[in-house]
Write a protein that holds these residues in place. Structure first.
Motif, PDB file in Angstrom:
ATOM      1  N   SER A 118       0.812  -1.216   0.000  1.00 19.96           N
ATOM      2  CA  SER A 118       0.000   0.000   0.000  1.00 19.96           C
ATOM      3  C   SER A 118       0.845   1.264   0.000  1.00 19.96           C
ATOM      4  O   SER A 118       0.330   2.358  -0.203  1.00 19.96           O
ATOM      5  CB  SER A 118      -0.928   0.010   1.223  1.00 19.96           C
ATOM      6  N   MET A 119       2.139   1.123   0.242  1.00 15.91           N
ATOM      7  CA  MET A 119       3.021   2.287   0.304  1.00 15.91           C
ATOM      8  C   MET A 119       3.336   2.791  -1.095  1.00 15.91           C
ATOM      9  O   MET A 119       3.316   2.043  -2.070  1.00 15.91           O
ATOM     10  CB  MET A 119       4.300   1.937   1.061  1.00 15.91           C
ATOM     11  N   ASP A 120       3.606   4.090  -1.194  1.00 16.28           N
ATOM     12  CA  ASP A 120       3.909   4.687  -2.491  1.00 16.28           C
ATOM     13  C   ASP A 120       5.311   4.295  -2.922  1.00 16.28           C
ATOM     14  O   ASP A 120       6.279   4.575  -2.203  1.00 16.28           O
ATOM     15  CB  ASP A 120       3.802   6.213  -2.411  1.00 16.28           C
ATOM     16  N   PRO A 121       5.455   3.668  -4.090  1.00 17.98           N
ATOM     17  CA  PRO A 121       6.792   3.269  -4.544  1.00 17.98           C
ATOM     18  C   PRO A 121       7.600   4.480  -4.981  1.00 17.98           C
ATOM     19  O   PRO A 121       7.239   5.185  -5.926  1.00 17.98           O
ATOM     20  CB  PRO A 121       6.489   2.332  -5.730  1.00 17.98           C
ATOM     21  N   THR A 122       8.687   4.749  -4.299  1.00 16.86           N
ATOM     22  CA  THR A 122       9.558   5.878  -4.611  1.00 16.86           C
ATOM     23  C   THR A 122      11.004   5.407  -4.533  1.00 16.86           C
ATOM     24  O   THR A 122      11.301   4.395  -3.892  1.00 16.86           O
ATOM     25  CB  THR A 122       9.368   7.020  -3.599  1.00 16.86           C
ATOM     26  N   PRO A 123      11.930   6.149  -5.157  1.00 17.36           N
ATOM     27  CA  PRO A 123      13.345   5.780  -5.007  1.00 17.36           C
ATOM     28  C   PRO A 123      13.779   5.749  -3.553  1.00 17.36           C
ATOM     29  O   PRO A 123      14.581   4.900  -3.163  1.00 17.36           O
ATOM     30  CB  PRO A 123      14.069   6.882  -5.795  1.00 17.36           C
ATOM     31  N   GLY A 124      13.262   6.661  -2.740  1.00 22.86           N
ATOM     32  CA  GLY A 124      13.628   6.662  -1.328  1.00 22.86           C
ATOM     33  C   GLY A 124      13.187   5.401  -0.613  1.00 22.86           C
ATOM     34  O   GLY A 124      13.932   4.827   0.182  1.00 22.86           O
ATOM     35  N   LEU A 125      11.953   4.957  -0.888  1.00 22.01           N
ATOM     36  CA  LEU A 125      11.464   3.717  -0.285  1.00 22.01           C
ATOM     37  C   LEU A 125      12.258   2.523  -0.792  1.00 22.01           C
ATOM     38  O   LEU A 125      12.625   1.635  -0.020  1.00 22.01           O
ATOM     39  CB  LEU A 125       9.977   3.532  -0.596  1.00 22.01           C
ATOM     40  N   ALA A 126      12.519   2.487  -2.097  1.00 23.83           N
ATOM     41  CA  ALA A 126      13.303   1.387  -2.663  1.00 23.83           C
ATOM     42  C   ALA A 126      14.684   1.324  -2.016  1.00 23.83           C
ATOM     43  O   ALA A 126      15.177   0.247  -1.669  1.00 23.83           O
ATOM     44  CB  ALA A 126      13.439   1.561  -4.177  1.00 23.83           C
ATOM     45  N   LYS A 127      15.292   2.473  -1.833  1.00 23.51           N
ATOM     46  CA  LYS A 127      16.613   2.533  -1.195  1.00 23.51           C
ATOM     47  C   LYS A 127      16.558   1.968   0.218  1.00 23.51           C
ATOM     48  O   LYS A 127      17.421   1.173   0.621  1.00 23.51           O
ATOM     49  CB  LYS A 127      17.090   3.987  -1.175  1.00 23.51           C
ATOM     50  N   ALA A 128      15.532   2.354   0.986  1.00 21.28           N
ATOM     51  CA  ALA A 128      15.394   1.855   2.356  1.00 21.28           C
ATOM     52  C   ALA A 128      15.177   0.353   2.385  1.00 21.28           C
ATOM     53  O   ALA A 128      15.775  -0.366   3.196  1.00 21.28           O
ATOM     54  CB  ALA A 128      14.241   2.575   3.055  1.00 21.28           C
ATOM     55  N   LEU A 129      14.341  -0.146   1.496  1.00 20.75           N
ATOM     56  CA  LEU A 129      14.050  -1.582   1.463  1.00 20.75           C
ATOM     57  C   LEU A 129      15.277  -2.387   1.065  1.00 20.75           C
ATOM     58  O   LEU A 129      15.547  -3.448   1.626  1.00 20.75           O
ATOM     59  CB  LEU A 129      12.902  -1.862   0.495  1.00 20.75           C
TER      60      LEU A 129
END
Length: 384
Positions: A118-129
């Protein structure tokens, strides 16, 4: 802390802002007359996340809370996520979402695949994951892959036309095209061809037939070698490098070689067409032996005068610099096109070893921090 929407016409606006910034440690909690229902929601959402900054410093929570205090335990992570998405502008929400995972280790968001999706896919989120994937449960791996895939798809959508237009063809003003692409629009020819449709009464030029330039397809016998530092500080550049490798792998007559390194060197050329698999393969962190990686890439070069070698790194060499500088000097002498990128993302904000960058430049490497669009333009220039 990101700022929510503010109303400068309110007489108590400065006090309101300071209250939202200070949170539970404000000297005088605002009254219901000064804080409306929307403000209380903002306060609760900000406290849920940024109150952890106080907790991390060992500061005790004020007893009793206060008139508007809502203890973070009253919210669940998914509630906070959904509420924040509604309360804050998109760019602010994306930043908070990334900080929740990357800075404050809000692991509740990573325990439920449905929440992650449900989270918005962003480069920042991808980096954290990607930085945390070794700590994720087996059940979360598919959800992580889906988020990474959505992020890659979105970046590819934004960048692909830049690389296709730069590397596949240039505008041909002698031949018209039926492809109505804004970048091919010929404004001067369109005005000349439609002058007869000018309306003096409305003082408007009616465009009956817009004209577009065709593009001349190139046959570019070029190899592009991407040598990517996979240390943690380069994660943004790693993400964009993987996407760019995937885009270029789909272009005709451009052969892509993709190598990632820390103290070891891993050739991912066989995965270059699949950015998601590349990102799930890289191992972040560790030391840095740039010379070893560059020497390996040098061995991949079969046609020096038709090769672009790009080193994407912060140039923090952990080994002796001699082998690195020697390899760069040999490639420059062989007329390989050399570029060192201190950053490759849409911010292009580099942090790098300037002394080493200068030594590489002295050996024939052009060093810069570029956005992906500017990188596409540079490749087009050197391939002319």
């Amino acid at each position: 802390m990101p700022s929510p929407e503010f109303d400068d016409t309110r007489p108590d606006e400065a006090l309101r802002r300071w209250r939202l910034i200070l949170g539970r440690y404000a000297a005088q909690p605002l009254s219901h007359a000064q804080f409306d229902a929307g403000d209380w929601k903002l306060d609760q959402a900000l406290e849920y996340l940024y109150g952890r900054e106080y907790d991390g410093r060992g500061l005790a929570r004020p007893a009793g809370g206060g008139a508007g205090s809502l203890d973070p335990s009253q919210l669940r992570a998914i509630d906070w996520l959904n509420r924040s998405r509604e309360l804050f502008p998109q760019d602010v929400f994306e930043r908070m979402q990334t900080q929740a995972i990357d800075r404050y280790q809000l692991t509740d968001l990573l325990k439920d695949p449905a929440v992650l999706r449900s989270m918005d896919p962003t480069p920042g989120l991808a980096k954290a994951l990607l930085g945390m994937r070794g700590r994720l449960s087996v059940g979360m791996r598919d959800a992580v892959r889906e988020v990474i895939q959505k992020t890659v798809d979105e970046i590819t959508r934004r960048l692909k036309n830049d690389f296709v237009n730069a590397l596949v063809g240039r505008r041909n003003r002698q031949r018209r095209s039926l492809l109505k692409n804004a970048q091919n629009f010929d404004a001067r020819a369109t005005i000349a061809a439609n002058l007869k449709h000018y309306s003096a009464e409305r003082r408007q030029l009616v465009i009956e037939r817009p004209l577009f330039n065709a593009r001349v397809k190139r046959n570019l016998p070029w190899d592009v070698v991407l040598c990517v530092d996979q240390s943690g500080s380069m994660m943004d550049s790693v993400i964009y490098s993987a996407v760019i490798a995937g885009i270029m792998s789909s272009l005709p007559a451009v052969r892509v070689k993709l190598v990632v390194f820390d103290t070891s060197v891993v050739d991912l050329t066989h995965l270059a067409h699949d950015p998601v698999e590349v990102l799930l393969t890289v191992q972040l962190g560790g030391g840095t032996d740039i010379g070893r990686a560059v020497h390996y890439c040098e061995s991949l070069i079969a046609n020096p005068q038709r090769t672009v070698f790009t080193l994407i790194s912060d140039f923090e060499e952990g080994a002796a610099p001699g082998p690195l500088l020697s390899a760069v000097a040999r490639m420059a002498e062989a007329r390989v096109k050399l570029l060192g990128l201190a950053a490759l993302d849409e911010g292009a904000n580099p942090v790098y070893d300037r002394q080493m960058a200068q030594r590489l430049a002295n050996k024939g490497m052009h060093v810069a921090a570029l956005t992906p669009t500017h990188f596409a333009q540079w490749l087009a220039e050197v391939m002319e």
